[in-house]
Design a protein around this motif. Structure first.
Motif, PDB file in Angstrom:
ATOM      1  N   GLU A 154       0.814  -1.222   0.000  1.00 12.41           N
ATOM      2  CA  GLU A 154       0.000   0.000   0.000  1.00 12.41           C
ATOM      3  C   GLU A 154       0.844   1.267   0.000  1.00 12.41           C
ATOM      4  OE1 GLU A 154      -3.215   2.238   2.976  1.00 12.41           O
ATOM      5  OE2 GLU A 154      -2.924   0.061   3.125  1.00 12.41           O
ATOM      6  N   TYR A 160      -2.608   0.307  -4.273  1.00 12.59           N
ATOM      7  CA  TYR A 160      -2.202  -1.035  -3.836  1.00 12.59           C
ATOM      8  C   TYR A 160      -1.552  -1.760  -5.019  1.00 12.59           C
ATOM      9  CZ  TYR A 160      -5.663   0.088  -0.215  1.00 12.59           C
ATOM     10  OH  TYR A 160      -6.385   0.701   0.781  1.00 12.59           O
ATOM     11  N   ARG A 177     -13.206  -7.845  -2.432  1.00  6.88           N
ATOM     12  CA  ARG A 177     -12.599  -7.467  -1.153  1.00  6.88           C
ATOM     13  C   ARG A 177     -12.052  -6.043  -1.213  1.00  6.88           C
ATOM     14  NH1 ARG A 177      -9.383 -11.474  -0.773  1.00  6.88           N
ATOM     15  NH2 ARG A 177      -7.316 -10.560  -1.032  1.00  6.88           N
ATOM     16  N   MET A 178     -11.386  -5.710  -2.326  1.00 11.85           N
ATOM     17  CA  MET A 178     -10.863  -4.361  -2.488  1.00 11.85           C
ATOM     18  C   MET A 178     -11.999  -3.351  -2.644  1.00 11.85           C
ATOM     19  SD  MET A 178      -7.655  -4.893  -2.210  1.00 11.85           S
ATOM     20  CE  MET A 178      -7.093  -3.232  -2.586  1.00 11.85           C
ATOM     21  N   LYS A 199     -15.023  -3.513  -1.307  1.00  9.31           N
ATOM     22  CA  LYS A 199     -15.704  -3.284  -0.033  1.00  9.31           C
ATOM     23  C   LYS A 199     -14.918  -2.338   0.870  1.00  9.31           C
ATOM     24  CE  LYS A 199     -18.318  -7.619   0.152  1.00  9.31           C
ATOM     25  NZ  LYS A 199     -18.483  -8.918   0.852  1.00  9.31           N
ATOM     26  N   SER A 200     -13.608  -2.308   0.719  1.00 12.63           N
ATOM     27  CA  SER A 200     -12.780  -1.484   1.603  1.00 12.63           C
ATOM     28  C   SER A 200     -12.534  -0.080   1.053  1.00 12.63           C
ATOM     29  CB  SER A 200     -11.438  -2.170   1.851  1.00 12.63           C
ATOM     30  OG  SER A 200     -10.679  -2.251   0.644  1.00 12.63           O
ATOM     31  N   LYS A 201     -13.017   0.214  -0.155  1.00 15.40           N
ATOM     32  CA  LYS A 201     -12.746   1.515  -0.777  1.00 15.40           C
ATOM     33  C   LYS A 201     -13.532   2.632  -0.093  1.00 15.40           C
ATOM     34  CE  LYS A 201     -16.304   1.880  -4.402  1.00 15.40           C
ATOM     35  NZ  LYS A 201     -17.281   0.969  -3.827  1.00 15.40           N
ATOM     36  N   GLU A 202     -12.999   3.847  -0.200  1.00 16.49           N
ATOM     37  CA  GLU A 202     -13.688   5.022   0.314  1.00 16.49           C
ATOM     38  C   GLU A 202     -14.239   5.882  -0.819  1.00 16.49           C
ATOM     39  OE1 GLU A 202     -11.040   7.147   2.852  1.00 16.49           O
ATOM     40  OE2 GLU A 202     -10.811   5.485   4.272  1.00 16.49           O
ATOM     41  N   ASP A 236      -7.776   3.488  -4.826  1.00 10.41           N
ATOM     42  CA  ASP A 236      -8.974   4.013  -4.171  1.00 10.41           C
ATOM     43  C   ASP A 236      -8.934   5.529  -4.375  1.00 10.41           C
ATOM     44  OD1 ASP A 236     -11.116   4.659  -2.613  1.00 10.41           O
ATOM     45  OD2 ASP A 236     -10.311   3.824  -0.739  1.00 10.41           O
TER      46      ASP A 236
END
Length: 265
Positions: A162, A171, A192-193, A195-198, A215
Motif C-alpha cells: 500500500e 495497492y 474485497r478491495m 468493499k474497503s474503498k472510500e 482508491d
C-alpha cells in the motif's frame, strides 16, 4: 542509449548457431527463432530500453534467461492431462496473436475491450500458451480448462503493498510469479478491495507482472493513476494496456484519464 545500441547488445547476447534473429524496424522488435522447430519469441525493444536504463546489465541477463527458457519449453511436447494444477490464465492485450507462428489456434476468450484471457501450462521458470490441439488431446472441455485455471489463480497468495498520495490509496500486487495481472480474474479479490474503498475503485494491468488497485477520492488521484499506469506500461516485459479500469457493479470499464497536472510527489 538508443534503440539501435540496445538492439546490438541484445543480439550479441542472444547469438546461437541453432537460432535465427530478425529485426522488425517498424515495430522495433527482435524475433528469435529455433532453426529446427521454427518456434520462438519476439522482444519489444522500447520497454526493454526503459528497464535497461534503470537496471543495466541485469535487465539484459533477465531477458536472455527468458528467451532461453521460452524456446527450450517450446521444443518440448506438453500434455495437459495430469497437469491440471499447473494450468493458469494469463492476461494479454487484444492485439496479441490468436495463433502460433506455426498456425495453431491458441485457446483464449475475450475479457474486456482492452484485454483477452489466454491460458498456459506452467513449467516452473516459464510457461507455454495452451492451443486448441492441446485441449483436444487431453479430452477436456473449454469450460473445464477455464474452471481449473480460475481455481488455480485463486489459490495464489495476493498481498498488495500500500501507498498513499494526496489522500488516495494505491495497492500493488507484484509477486513476480508471472501471474500478477492474472489476479484481476479473482472476483473475490476484486470484491474485497471494492468493499474497503472510500471513493472510486480503479484497477490496472499495465503489464504482466503487476496488478494495481487505486482508491480514488479526488482529482489528484486520477492524475497520479494515469501517469503511474503509463510508466508501468512502458517498462513492462509483456505490456498489456495503459488504460485503467473503473470497477463498479462487478464490471471493469476501461477509462481514459487525461492528466491535468503532474503530481509534485
Amino acid at each position: 542509449m538508443s534503440i539501435i545500441q540496445l538492439r546490438k547488445i541484445v543480439q550479441e547476447r542472444l547469438e546461437r548457431p541453432e537460432w535465427s534473429i530478425r529485426y522488425n524496424k517498424e515495430e522495433e522488435k527482435i524475433r528469435i527463432e529455433d532453426n529446427e522447430t521454427k518456434k520462438g519469441v519476439s522482444l519489444a525493444l522500447k520497454p526493454l530500453l526503459a528497464k535497461y536504463e534503470k537496471r543495466k546489465e541485469e535487465a539484459v541477463t533477465e531477458i536472455v534467461h527468458y528467451v532461453e527458457s521460452a524456446i527450450a519449453a517450446m521444443a518440448q511436447e506438453h500434455n495437459l492431462s495430469g497437469n491440471e494444477k499447473r494450468i493458469f490464465p494469463v492476461i494479454r492485450s487484444t492485439s496479441f496473436p490468436t495463433e502460433t507462428t506455426s498456425g495453431k489456434k491458441l485457446f483464449y476468450e475475450e475479457h474486456t475491450a482492452e484485454t483477452r484471457i489466454y491460458y498456459c501450462l506452467d513449467l516452473g521458470s516459464t510457461y507455454v500458451l495452451i492451443d486448441e490441439d492441446m485441449v483436444e488431446k487431453a479430452n477436456l472441455t473449454s469450460n473445464k480448462v477455464k474452471e481449473m485455471a480460475l481455481f488455480n489463480i485463486r489459490s495464489l497468495q495476493s498481498q498488495p503493498k500500500e501507498d498513499t498520495v494526496a489522500g488516495n490509496k494505491f495497492y500493488f500486487v507484484n509477486s513476480n510469479d508471472g501471474y500478477d495481472a492474472s489476479r484481476i480474474l479473482d472476483n473475490s479479490l476484486l470484491e474485497r478491495m471494492n468493499k474497503s474503498k472510500e471513493g472510486v475503485l480503479a484497477v490496472a494491468v499495465p503489464h504482466q507482472d503487476v496488478l494495481i488497485f487505486a482508491d480514488i477520492v479526488n482529482d489528484t488521484g486520477y492524475d497520479v493513476l494515469g501517469q503511474m499506469v503509463f510508466q508501468f506500461y512502458s517498462q513492462g516485459k509483456i505490456p498489456i494496456t495503459a488504460l485503467p479500469f473503473i470497477y463498479e457493479n462487478g464490471e471493469l470499464d476501461p477509462t481514459f484519464i487525461l492528466a491535468q497536472r503532474k503530481p509534485k510527489n
